[in-house]
Design a protein around this motif. Structure first.
Motif, PDB file in Angstrom:
ATOM      1  N   VAL A   1      14.791 -55.848 -34.684  1.00 53.07           N
ATOM      2  CA  VAL A   1      14.748 -55.251 -36.025  1.00 53.07           C
ATOM      3  C   VAL A   1      16.104 -55.414 -36.707  1.00 53.07           C
ATOM      4  O   VAL A   1      16.177 -55.754 -37.895  1.00 53.07           O
ATOM      5  CB  VAL A   1      14.333 -53.769 -35.960  1.00 53.07           C
ATOM      6  CG1 VAL A   1      14.458 -53.121 -37.336  1.00 53.07           C
ATOM      7  CG2 VAL A   1      12.889 -53.639 -35.458  1.00 53.07           C
ATOM      8  N   ILE A   2      17.184 -55.181 -35.985  1.00 57.49           N
ATOM      9  CA  ILE A   2      18.516 -55.391 -36.571  1.00 57.49           C
ATOM     10  C   ILE A   2      18.682 -56.844 -36.988  1.00 57.49           C
ATOM     11  O   ILE A   2      19.298 -57.153 -38.022  1.00 57.49           O
ATOM     12  CB  ILE A   2      19.615 -54.967 -35.581  1.00 57.49           C
ATOM     13  CG1 ILE A   2      19.538 -53.461 -35.321  1.00 57.49           C
ATOM     14  CG2 ILE A   2      21.004 -55.329 -36.129  1.00 57.49           C
ATOM     15  CD1 ILE A   2      20.478 -52.973 -34.233  1.00 57.49           C
TER      16      ILE A   2
ATOM     17  N   ASP B   1      15.235 -51.680 -26.131  1.00 53.94           N
ATOM     18  CA  ASP B   1      16.390 -52.518 -26.458  1.00 53.94           C
ATOM     19  C   ASP B   1      15.982 -53.756 -27.250  1.00 53.94           C
ATOM     20  O   ASP B   1      16.635 -54.115 -28.251  1.00 53.94           O
ATOM     21  CB  ASP B   1      17.104 -52.950 -25.176  1.00 53.94           C
ATOM     22  CG  ASP B   1      17.843 -51.807 -24.494  1.00 53.94           C
ATOM     23  OD1 ASP B   1      17.933 -50.725 -25.112  1.00 53.94           O
ATOM     24  OD2 ASP B   1      18.318 -51.986 -23.359  1.00 53.94           O
ATOM     25  N   GLU B   2      14.900 -54.416 -26.818  1.00 52.89           N
ATOM     26  CA  GLU B   2      14.495 -55.642 -27.512  1.00 52.89           C
ATOM     27  C   GLU B   2      14.025 -55.348 -28.927  1.00 52.89           C
ATOM     28  O   GLU B   2      14.401 -56.052 -29.883  1.00 52.89           O
ATOM     29  CB  GLU B   2      13.386 -56.362 -26.748  1.00 52.89           C
ATOM     30  CG  GLU B   2      12.980 -57.664 -27.436  1.00 52.89           C
ATOM     31  CD  GLU B   2      11.749 -58.303 -26.833  1.00 52.89           C
ATOM     32  OE1 GLU B   2      11.262 -59.272 -27.448  1.00 52.89           O
ATOM     33  OE2 GLU B   2      11.265 -57.841 -25.785  1.00 52.89           O
ATOM     34  N   VAL B   3      13.207 -54.323 -29.084  1.00 54.76           N
ATOM     35  CA  VAL B   3      12.704 -53.991 -30.420  1.00 54.76           C
ATOM     36  C   VAL B   3      13.862 -53.665 -31.352  1.00 54.76           C
ATOM     37  O   VAL B   3      13.922 -54.157 -32.493  1.00 54.76           O
ATOM     38  CB  VAL B   3      11.706 -52.813 -30.352  1.00 54.76           C
ATOM     39  CG1 VAL B   3      11.476 -52.228 -31.752  1.00 54.76           C
ATOM     40  CG2 VAL B   3      10.382 -53.266 -29.752  1.00 54.76           C
TER      41      VAL B   3
ATOM     42  N   GLN C   1      22.860 -45.687 -31.303  1.00 53.14           N
ATOM     43  CA  GLN C   1      23.922 -46.324 -30.523  1.00 53.14           C
ATOM     44  C   GLN C   1      23.950 -47.839 -30.702  1.00 53.14           C
ATOM     45  O   GLN C   1      25.014 -48.434 -30.936  1.00 53.14           O
ATOM     46  CB  GLN C   1      23.746 -45.985 -29.042  1.00 53.14           C
ATOM     47  CG  GLN C   1      24.067 -44.544 -28.689  1.00 53.14           C
ATOM     48  CD  GLN C   1      23.665 -44.208 -27.270  1.00 53.14           C
ATOM     49  OE1 GLN C   1      22.906 -44.921 -26.630  1.00 53.14           O
ATOM     50  NE2 GLN C   1      24.171 -43.083 -26.766  1.00 53.14           N
ATOM     51  N   LEU C   2      22.790 -48.483 -30.584  1.00 52.68           N
ATOM     52  CA  LEU C   2      22.761 -49.939 -30.671  1.00 52.68           C
ATOM     53  C   LEU C   2      23.062 -50.427 -32.078  1.00 52.68           C
ATOM     54  O   LEU C   2      23.687 -51.478 -32.259  1.00 52.68           O
ATOM     55  CB  LEU C   2      21.398 -50.463 -30.212  1.00 52.68           C
ATOM     56  CG  LEU C   2      21.090 -50.329 -28.714  1.00 52.68           C
ATOM     57  CD1 LEU C   2      19.784 -51.044 -28.367  1.00 52.68           C
ATOM     58  CD2 LEU C   2      22.226 -50.875 -27.866  1.00 52.68           C
ATOM     59  N   LEU C   3      22.627 -49.680 -33.085  1.00 50.89           N
ATOM     60  CA  LEU C   3      22.951 -50.069 -34.453  1.00 50.89           C
ATOM     61  C   LEU C   3      24.461 -50.024 -34.672  1.00 50.89           C
ATOM     62  O   LEU C   3      25.037 -50.934 -35.286  1.00 50.89           O
ATOM     63  CB  LEU C   3      22.241 -49.152 -35.444  1.00 50.89           C
ATOM     64  CG  LEU C   3      22.446 -49.495 -36.924  1.00 50.89           C
ATOM     65  CD1 LEU C   3      21.809 -50.839 -37.264  1.00 50.89           C
ATOM     66  CD2 LEU C   3      21.882 -48.393 -37.813  1.00 50.89           C
TER      67      LEU C   3
ATOM     68  N   ILE D   1       4.527 -45.638 -16.261  1.00 54.71           N
ATOM     69  CA  ILE D   1       5.180 -46.822 -16.835  1.00 54.71           C
ATOM     70  C   ILE D   1       6.639 -46.831 -16.395  1.00 54.71           C
ATOM     71  O   ILE D   1       7.352 -45.835 -16.517  1.00 54.71           O
ATOM     72  CB  ILE D   1       5.091 -46.816 -18.371  1.00 54.71           C
ATOM     73  CG1 ILE D   1       3.622 -46.797 -18.815  1.00 54.71           C
ATOM     74  CG2 ILE D   1       5.777 -48.037 -18.958  1.00 54.71           C
ATOM     75  CD1 ILE D   1       3.437 -46.684 -20.308  1.00 54.71           C
ATOM     76  N   SER D   2       7.082 -47.941 -15.874  1.00 55.23           N
ATOM     77  CA  SER D   2       8.444 -48.069 -15.360  1.00 55.23           C
ATOM     78  C   SER D   2       9.470 -47.719 -16.429  1.00 55.23           C
ATOM     79  O   SER D   2       9.388 -48.193 -17.570  1.00 55.23           O
ATOM     80  CB  SER D   2       8.670 -49.500 -14.868  1.00 55.23           C
ATOM     81  OG  SER D   2      10.035 -49.796 -14.763  1.00 55.23           O
ATOM     82  N   GLN D   3      10.437 -46.882 -16.055  1.00 54.45           N
ATOM     83  CA  GLN D   3      11.504 -46.535 -16.989  1.00 54.45           C
ATOM     84  C   GLN D   3      12.299 -47.767 -17.387  1.00 54.45           C
ATOM     85  O   GLN D   3      12.757 -47.894 -18.532  1.00 54.45           O
ATOM     86  CB  GLN D   3      12.432 -45.490 -16.357  1.00 54.45           C
ATOM     87  CG  GLN D   3      13.499 -44.964 -17.291  1.00 54.45           C
ATOM     88  CD  GLN D   3      12.905 -44.250 -18.500  1.00 54.45           C
ATOM     89  OE1 GLN D   3      12.013 -43.416 -18.355  1.00 54.45           O
ATOM     90  NE2 GLN D   3      13.378 -44.591 -19.691  1.00 54.45           N
ATOM     91  N   THR D   4      12.455 -48.679 -16.451  1.00 52.69           N
ATOM     92  CA  THR D   4      13.159 -49.927 -16.752  1.00 52.69           C
ATOM     93  C   THR D   4      12.411 -50.724 -17.812  1.00 52.69           C
ATOM     94  O   THR D   4      13.010 -51.283 -18.742  1.00 52.69           O
ATOM     95  CB  THR D   4      13.318 -50.777 -15.482  1.00 52.69           C
ATOM     96  OG1 THR D   4      14.075 -50.043 -14.523  1.00 52.69           O
ATOM     97  CG2 THR D   4      14.029 -52.094 -15.797  1.00 52.69           C
ATOM     98  N   ARG D   5      11.079 -50.777 -17.688  1.00 51.15           N
ATOM     99  CA  ARG D   5      10.267 -51.493 -18.675  1.00 51.15           C
ATOM    100  C   ARG D   5      10.384 -50.838 -20.044  1.00 51.15           C
ATOM    101  O   ARG D   5      10.503 -51.513 -21.067  1.00 51.15           O
ATOM    102  CB  ARG D   5       8.807 -51.535 -18.220  1.00 51.15           C
ATOM    103  CG  ARG D   5       7.873 -52.258 -19.181  1.00 51.15           C
ATOM    104  CD  ARG D   5       6.461 -52.318 -18.620  1.00 51.15           C
ATOM    105  NE  ARG D   5       6.414 -53.190 -17.466  1.00 51.15           N
ATOM    106  CZ  ARG D   5       6.238 -54.507 -17.523  1.00 51.15           C
ATOM    107  NH1 ARG D   5       6.083 -55.095 -18.704  1.00 51.15           N
ATOM    108  NH2 ARG D   5       6.192 -55.222 -16.433  1.00 51.15           N
TER     109      ARG D   5
END
Length: 443
Positions: A137-138, A131-133, A363-365, A121-125
């Motif tokens: 959720v946030i 990131d989207e999930v 990090q994203l939160l 499975i592509s690391q980019t995918r």
């Protein structure tokens, strides 16, 4: 060597939550009482087992699969009536066709397939899914100015990412998340919800056979697994990846938020990396896990373990000893006990994915809600069922706009899926199912 005909009556009961109120003190007592590194315990009333306490005993057992097998067929008490027919252990440890439940050539075959499938499975995918999930959720609580980061964030992000890797769309992922929560909570329809999850996993294979995609299920189909093998592998991967990652996220957030009304500032991701590392070392996501069954009489830790005996991995006590080893740098070392040893250890692809997901979630939160403060701290050193973690993390922050347009995902059980029809609910009580799954199954 002593070979007791039965365990002492005061041996630790692994199904007794009160015994784990202070896990570190418990490990100290066991290590002092059983210096050989192996302790007699009971899984439940009248069901004996051995708890491994030290790295040395874990190495002795986990690196010798011929003497200590994973296959439940070797568990004597599973077949001789000691474990009652009504025990949840029977449901949890039913023989399954996946990498965790077999030994020898079958295990090597399955392991090669799983590692190859994850690697293909592509690391980019994968990064895009994560990131989207996380952002979606946030989006479900960012406008409210307050949230419990355990129930509304840490406990759902890993499962939704896994659902994306399986090729599920958003609605399917939310439905799975809701059903899984009912199982963990021991809801009235937990057994029915568990059966629903199994059917969903089985149903994923057929459309991928007709139209393969860039997802894990398609990779397992291409490797030649049948529907039952795919279901059993998805169930195991979900179990192994979801709950431990959720607890790691929650504990790392707890470390970084600091005390009530304060928080640690994050700088260039370095603090996040350190917090995730510290979380796994100081509060392993699983303290105990049923792991091996002796195929012959053998001496271990000062006892003679009889053929058919059950051995339980003790990540909690073993890692507590490792933290005290001055020769080991636990601030940077990533050789966590919880990922196992020997042939059945977690492959690096799975380990790295879980740790990367935990770091990205923190990090994203922080990026979306930079002024979070803890307003109602509730911490328990070990959650019910030997999974260390945070009971709740209630925070306040400045409300912010959603990133995605349209209605946000509805992640609560009442909103995301309809209630189970009364006529399909199991007649037998299931309140303890989630509890037992947490105690004895790595979910």
């Amino acid at each position: 060597m002593p070979h007791p005909s039965q365990h002492p009556s005061d041996a630790l009961r692994l199904d007794d939550p009160e015994a784990f109120a202070d896990p570190q003190a418990l490990w100290d007592r066991l290590l002092e009482r059983y210096p050989g590194g192996l302790a007699p315990v009971f899984l439940s009333e009248g069901v004996p087992a051995w708890l491994m306490l030290t790295l040395e005993v874990h190495q002795r057992v986990l690196q010798d699969p011929e003497t200590f097998a994973r296959d439940v067929d070797h568990w004597r008490d599973f077949h001789n009536g000691v474990i009652p027919e009504t025990s949840p252990l029977r449901s949890i440890y039913t023989k399954r066709r996946n990498v965790w439940n077999v030994d020898g050539p079958d295990h090597r075959h399955y392991r090669d397939i799983v590692v190859r499938a994850l690697s293909n499975i592509s690391q980019t995918r994968i990064t895009t899914h994560i990131d989207e999930v996380i952002d979606r959720v946030i989006d479900t609580f960012c406008t409210e100015g307050r949230a419990d980061l355990v129930t509304r964030y840490a406990s759902v992000v890993p499962l939704l990412v896994l659902c994306r890797l399986y090729g599920m769309d958003a609605n399917e992922g939310v439905a799975v998340c809701s059903a899984q929560r009912r199982v963990w909570d021991g809801a009235e329809d937990a057994l029915h919800a568990h059966a629903q999850l199994q059917r969903r996993m089985t149903a994923l294979a057929e459309p991928r056979r007709a139209s393969p995609g860039a997802d894990l299920v398609s990779e397992l189909v291409a490797a030649g697994l049948d529907d039952e093998e795919i279901r059993d592998h998805l169930t195991f991967i979900t179990a192994a990846a979801h709950e431990p990652t959720a607890h790691t996220i929650a504990h790392a957030l707890w470390l970084l938020l600091g005390r009530k009304g304060e928080r640690v500032q994050l700088h260039s991701g370095r603090t996040v990396h350190e917090a995730v590392n510290a979380s796994v070392w100081h509060s392993p996501p699983m303290h105990t896990l049923i792991g091996r069954f002796a195929t012959r009489d053998v001496e271990v830790g000062g006892y003679t373990v009889a053929a058919g005996d059950c051995l339980v991995m003790g990540f909690g006590p073993a890692q507590q000893l490792l933290r005290r080893d001055e020769r080991l740098d636990t601030e940077t070392n990533r050789s966590y006990m919880v990922f196992g040893l020997g042939p059945h250890s977690c492959p690096s692809t799975g380990r790295d994915l879980g740790l990367a997901l935990a770091e990205k979630a923190v990090q994203l939160l922080d990026r979306r809600l930079p002024d979070m403060v803890l307003v109602d701290e509730q911490w328990q050193g070990v959650a019910e069922g030997r999974l260390s973690g945070v009971e709740s993390l209630r925070v306040e922050f400045t409300p912010t706009d959603r990133i995605y347009e349209g209605a946000p995902w509805q992640l609560s059980a009442s909103q995301s899926t309809p209630k189970t029809p009364t006529e399909t609910r199991p007649r037998t009580p299931s309140m303890r199912l989630g509890q037992w799954l947490r105690w004895f199954w790595p979910r």
